[in-house]
Design a protein around this motif. Structure first.
Motif, PDB file in Angstrom:
ATOM      1  N   GLY A  99     -43.784  98.932 126.494  1.00  0.00           N
ATOM      2  CA  GLY A  99     -43.178 100.041 127.334  1.00  0.00           C
ATOM      3  C   GLY A  99     -41.589 100.169 127.284  1.00  0.00           C
ATOM      4  O   GLY A  99     -40.810 100.609 127.894  1.00  0.00           O
ATOM      5  N   VAL A 100     -41.193  99.757 126.016  1.00  0.00           N
ATOM      6  CA  VAL A 100     -39.684  99.976 125.585  1.00  0.00           C
ATOM      7  C   VAL A 100     -39.567 101.248 124.497  1.00  0.00           C
ATOM      8  O   VAL A 100     -40.255 101.292 123.759  1.00  0.00           O
ATOM      9  N   GLN A 101     -38.502 102.161 124.815  1.00  0.00           N
ATOM     10  CA  GLN A 101     -38.352 103.127 123.650  1.00  0.00           C
ATOM     11  C   GLN A 101     -38.019 102.527 122.424  1.00  0.00           C
ATOM     12  O   GLN A 101     -37.358 101.517 122.136  1.00  0.00           O
ATOM     13  N   PHE A 102     -38.496 103.085 121.481  1.00  0.00           N
ATOM     14  CA  PHE A 102     -38.134 102.361 120.192  1.00  0.00           C
ATOM     15  C   PHE A 102     -36.492 102.320 119.665  1.00  0.00           C
ATOM     16  O   PHE A 102     -36.246 101.394 119.155  1.00  0.00           O
ATOM     17  N   GLU A 103     -35.905 103.451 120.122  1.00  0.00           N
ATOM     18  CA  GLU A 103     -34.328 103.290 119.796  1.00  0.00           C
ATOM     19  C   GLU A 103     -33.713 102.210 120.733  1.00  0.00           C
ATOM     20  O   GLU A 103     -32.897 101.730 120.094  1.00  0.00           O
ATOM     21  N   THR A 104     -34.063 102.082 121.719  1.00  0.00           N
ATOM     22  CA  THR A 104     -33.496 100.903 122.669  1.00  0.00           C
ATOM     23  C   THR A 104     -33.853  99.624 121.977  1.00  0.00           C
ATOM     24  O   THR A 104     -33.041  98.717 121.820  1.00  0.00           O
ATOM     25  N   PHE A 105     -34.995  99.397 121.529  1.00  0.00           N
ATOM     26  CA  PHE A 105     -35.420  98.137 120.639  1.00  0.00           C
ATOM     27  C   PHE A 105     -34.880  97.980 119.601  1.00  0.00           C
ATOM     28  O   PHE A 105     -34.515  97.098 119.193  1.00  0.00           O
ATOM     29  N   ALA A 106     -34.646  99.111 118.611  1.00  0.00           N
ATOM     30  CA  ALA A 106     -33.929  99.172 117.501  1.00  0.00           C
ATOM     31  C   ALA A 106     -32.569  98.772 117.741  1.00  0.00           C
ATOM     32  O   ALA A 106     -31.939  98.087 116.738  1.00  0.00           O
ATOM     33  N   THR A 107     -31.949  99.260 118.375  1.00  0.00           N
ATOM     34  CA  THR A 107     -30.638  99.108 118.919  1.00  0.00           C
ATOM     35  C   THR A 107     -30.162  97.730 119.147  1.00  0.00           C
ATOM     36  O   THR A 107     -29.222  97.180 118.465  1.00  0.00           O
TER      37      THR A 107
END
Length: 238
Positions: free
Chosen positions: A61-69
């Motif tokens: 449930g987390v956007q990839f960009e948020t996780f990647a950042t």
């Protein structure tokens, strides 16, 4: 992005998020000494991006960009910890600048000039500017400052180059503190206010700001460091 077999296209995603890695690296560089190479941060950040691709699960449930950042920034921080990025003398220099500013504010009743700060510290203007370039700017407000604790070197790095979206903004939820910060920013010299706006509001890096102001990147770095020191000197009272 998926391949014909329905799998994540890792190469395509790496290409897509390379600008994110570069942006995070350049933003972090404003808070680090010249001995740190931005290309090294970018390379480490790309490793963090690759790690994010291997660990990401859309079901979380987390956007990839948020996780990647988070992974990219974490990889950069780990690298900086391993290389002992800021010397004890640089940390002392940063504190000495803030102390000199507070003394002058009290004595003069106004924001001191760059030359006055240098004189108060017993330095030539050139040496003072070199010190600003050495210590670089850091965060506006640290949680430890608010509680009056002494600096713990074990988490010094986390405070100085932490997530710009989490710190100091998450520490400024108190309305009185926000108001005090806004008031402090308004006391900055006009050029320094302009730099703070471009860096924090418009998310421009030092090179881009230098181009706008038609000065060198190192000069922008000096003024940014000075702005942060001015604000920290004022905000300690809060």
């Amino acid at each position: 992005m998926y391949t014909a077999k329905g799998q994540l296209d890792r190469d395509a995603l790496i290409r897509q998020y390379q600008p994110l890695v570069r942006r995070l690296a350049h933003h972090m560089m404003a808070k680090l000494p010249h001995s740190v190479e931005v290309d090294d941060l970018i390379q480490v950040g790309l490793i963090g991006l690759t790690d994010a691709l291997s660990r990401f699960e859309a079901t979380q449930g987390v956007q990839f960009e948020t996780f990647a950042t988070q992974r990219i920034r974490g990889a950069m921080l780990d690298e900086l910890r391993d290389t002992d990025w800021m010397s004890r003398s640089s940390r002392k220099g940063q504190k000495d600048i803030e102390i000199a500013m507070r003394r002058l504010e009290h004595t003069l009743g106004r924001t001191p000039l760059e030359s006055e700060i240098a004189r108060e510290m017993g330095l030539s203007l050139a040496d003072y500017q070199a010190l600003l370039g050495k210590v670089r700017g850091t965060q506006l407000v640290y949680l430890e400052d608010m509680h009056g604790n002494n600096e713990d070197e074990d988490n010094y790095l986390d405070r100085h180059v932490a997530d710009s979206e989490a710190d100091p903004l998450n520490l400024l939820r108190d309305q009185r503190l926000r108001s005090a910060l806004v008031s402090a920013i308004k006391t900055l010299p006009e050029r320094e206010q302009f730099i703070m706006s471009m860096y924090y509001e418009q998310d421009m890096n030092l090179k881009e700001i230098a181009a706008v102001l038609d000065v060198t990147e190192s000069r922008v770095c000096q003024l940014h460091s000075q702005s942060i020191a001015r604000l920290r000197a004022k905000m300690r009272a809060h």
